[in-house]
Design a protein around this motif. Structure first.
Motif, PDB file in Angstrom:
ATOM      1  N   UNK A  36       0.863  -1.134   0.191  1.00 16.40           N
ATOM      2  CA  UNK A  36       0.040   0.150   0.133  1.00 16.40           C
ATOM      3  C   UNK A  36       0.834   1.268  -0.170  1.00 16.40           C
ATOM      4  N   UNK A  37       0.259   2.331  -0.340  1.00 22.97           N
ATOM      5  CA  UNK A  37       0.897   3.470  -0.361  1.00 22.97           C
ATOM      6  C   UNK A  37       1.242   4.243  -1.646  1.00 22.97           C
ATOM      7  N   UNK A  38       2.653   4.589  -1.603  1.00 19.22           N
ATOM      8  CA  UNK A  38       3.394   5.283  -2.984  1.00 19.22           C
ATOM      9  C   UNK A  38       4.085   4.360  -3.617  1.00 19.22           C
ATOM     10  N   UNK A  39       3.214   3.505  -4.265  1.00 19.30           N
ATOM     11  CA  UNK A  39       3.369   2.781  -5.396  1.00 19.30           C
ATOM     12  C   UNK A  39       2.651   2.716  -6.587  1.00 19.30           C
ATOM     13  N   UNK A  40       3.076   2.340  -7.590  1.00 20.68           N
ATOM     14  CA  UNK A  40       2.392   2.607  -8.915  1.00 20.68           C
ATOM     15  C   UNK A  40       1.075   1.670  -9.244  1.00 20.68           C
ATOM     16  N   UNK A  41       1.135   0.447  -8.532  1.00 18.94           N
ATOM     17  CA  UNK A  41      -0.159  -0.434  -8.460  1.00 18.94           C
ATOM     18  C   UNK A  41      -0.218  -1.139  -7.236  1.00 18.94           C
ATOM     19  N   UNK A  42      -0.674  -0.338  -6.217  1.00 18.12           N
ATOM     20  CA  UNK A  42      -0.848  -1.114  -4.904  1.00 18.12           C
ATOM     21  C   UNK A  42      -1.939  -2.043  -4.955  1.00 18.12           C
ATOM     22  N   UNK A  60       4.879  -4.159  -7.605  1.00 20.39           N
ATOM     23  CA  UNK A  60       3.788  -3.408  -7.565  1.00 20.39           C
ATOM     24  C   UNK A  60       3.956  -2.232  -8.346  1.00 20.39           C
ATOM     25  N   UNK A  61       5.089  -2.290  -9.154  1.00 17.28           N
ATOM     26  CA  UNK A  61       5.376  -1.227 -10.259  1.00 17.28           C
ATOM     27  C   UNK A  61       6.347  -0.288  -9.888  1.00 17.28           C
ATOM     28  N   UNK A  62       6.775  -0.217  -8.509  1.00 20.35           N
ATOM     29  CA  UNK A  62       8.056   0.829  -8.311  1.00 20.35           C
ATOM     30  C   UNK A  62       7.244   2.035  -7.458  1.00 20.35           C
ATOM     31  N   UNK A  63       8.253   2.430  -6.965  1.00 24.11           N
ATOM     32  CA  UNK A  63       7.773   3.870  -6.164  1.00 24.11           C
ATOM     33  C   UNK A  63       6.962   4.759  -7.155  1.00 24.11           C
ATOM     34  N   UNK A  64       6.030   5.744  -6.710  1.00 29.37           N
ATOM     35  CA  UNK A  64       5.454   6.668  -7.450  1.00 29.37           C
ATOM     36  C   UNK A  64       4.660   7.642  -6.382  1.00 29.37           C
TER      37      UNK A  64
END
Length: 332
Positions: A36-42, A60-64
Motif C-alpha cells: 500500500x501507499x506510494x507505489x504505482x499499482x498498490x 507493485x510497479x515501483x515507487x510513485x
C-alpha cells in the motif's frame, strides 16, 4: 516414530503401520502480501519466498507519487507527454532569453548548449536554437542597417554644415565690404565727387550680398536642425530597442518561471525513486521511501520499520510513504 493407523474396507478392520518416511508435506500456496501507499499499482501481490521489500515494491510497479497526489489516477504516459511538451516550451523560453540578452549586448552569438536539466533529444532542440540564432542575426542586421543609415546621413549633414559655415563667413565678409563701399560712394556723392548711379549700384550689390548671406544662414539653421534630428533618431531607436528587449526579457522570464514550476510539479509526480522516469529539473526535490511492515505476531498486528533489503513473510502488509530527503529539505 511409527504410528499405527486403523482403516476399514468392506466391513473389515485393518491396522497399518505408518513410518515417518511414508508421509510427505508441501506448501501448495502462500498467503499473499499487500503493498500500500506510494507505489504505482498498490494491492495484493503473490508471495514467493524468500522475498524482500524491494522485490515486492518492484512487483507493485515501483515507487510513485501518482497515487498520493490526487483522488483520481492519471496515466503516467499522459503525464510524460505533458512533461515533454512543457520541456520544449521551457527550452524555447530559455534560448529566447539567451538570444535577447545577446541582442542587448550586441553580441552575434549566444550559448547554444542544452541545459542539463532538460531531457530532450538534440533533434527536438536544434530547430529552436537555429530559429533563435537566425532571429538574432536578422534583428542585429536590421538595427545596424538603420543605425548606419542615420549615421551616414548625419555625417553628410556635418559636411554640408562645414561647407555652408565657410560660405557664410565669406558672404559675411562680402556684405561688410559692400557696406563699406556704399558708405564710401555715399560720402563722395555728398562732396560732389560721386554720382547717383554709383550709389545705386553699391546699394544693389549690398542688397544681393545680404540676400545671399541670409539664404545661407537659413539653410545652415535647417541643416543644423536636421543634424540634431538625426542624433535624436539615433538615440530614440537605441532607447526604444532597449525598452522593447527589456520588456521581452521580463515577459519571457515570467513565462520561464511558470513553466519551471509546472515542470517541477510534473517531475515530482513522475519521479520514481530508483526507477526510470523523465529527467528532473535541477533543484527538484528528491524523495526517500519510508517503509513499514505490518505483521501479525500471535493475535496482534505489529508495525515494524523496515528497509528495502529486509525480508518479508507471507501475509505481511508493506506500507510505503515517500518523504523528501534530508538533503533536499535542507537545500530548500
Amino acid at each position: 516414530m511409527a504410528t499405527e493407523v486403523k482403516t476399514q474396507t468392506a466391513g473389515n478392520m485393518w491396522k497399518v503401520l505408518v513410518k515417518p518416511g511414508d508421509v510427505v508435506t508441501a506448501v501448495v500456496d502462500y498467503r499473499p502480501v499487500y503493498v500500500n501507499g506510494d507505489v504505482l499499482t498498490p494491492g495484493q501481490q503473490a508471495y514467493r519466498g524468500p522475498m524482500s521489500v524491494r522485490q515486492a515494491v518492484s512487483v507493485a510497479g515501483g515507487y510513485s507519487l501518482l497515487r498520493s497526489r490526487g483522488p483520481t489516477y492519471t496515466d503516467p504516459a499522459d503525464l510524460t507527454r505533458d512533461y515533454q511538451s512543457l520541456s520544449l516550451d521551457y527550452a524555447k523560453e530559455y534560448f529566447h532569453i539567451l538570444r535577447v540578452n545577446a541582442e542587448l549586448r550586441g553580441d552575434e552569438n549566444f550559448d547554444q548548449n542544452t541545459p542539463n536539466e532538460l531531457g530532450l533529444p538534440e533533434a527536438a532542440l536544434s530547430p529552436v536554437v537555429n530559429a533563435e540564432a537566425e532571429s538574432l542575426k536578422v534583428a542585429l542586421a536590421d538595427y545596424r542597417q538603420e543605425q548606419a543609415f542615420l549615421q551616414n546621413a548625419a555625417t553628410q549633414t556635418d559636411g554640408q554644415i562645414v561647407t555652408l559655415s565657410k560660405q557664410q563667413e565669406a558672404e559675411l565678409k562680402g556684405v561688410k565690404d559692400d557696406e563699406d563701399e556704399l558708405d564710401r560712394v555715399t560720402k563722395l556723392l555728398a562732396t560732389g565727387a560721386g554720382t547717383n548711379i554709383r550709389v545705386s549700384e553699391s546699394r544693389r550689390a549690398l542688397l544681393l550680398s545680404s540676400t545671399r548671406q541670409l539664404q545661407t544662414t537659413v539653410e545652415l539653421i535647417q541643416l543644423r536642425r536636421q543634424r540634431a534630428d538625426y542624433g535624436r533618431q539615433l538615440e530614440r531607436i537605441e532607447s526604444q530597442r532597449t525598452i522593447n528587449l527589456l520588456r521581452e526579457l521580463k515577459d519571457s522570464s515570467a513565462r520561464l518561471a511558470d513553466l519551471r514550476a509546472r515542470l517541477l510539479a510534473l517531475s515530482q509526480k513522475l519521479q520514481p525513486v530508483g526507477g526510470g522516469g523523465p529527467a528532473l529539473l535541477m533543484g527538484a526535490t528528491n524523495f526517500q521511501p519510508d517503509i513499514t511492515i505490518v505483521r501479525k505476531v500471535g493475535q496482534k498486528w505489529e508495525k515494524i520499520p523496515a528497509g528495502e533489503d529486509d525480508e518479508i513473510e507471507s501475509g505481511d502488509v508493506i506500507e510505503v510513504s515517500l518523504r523528501p530527503s534530508r538533503a533536499a529539505s535542507v537545500s530548500n
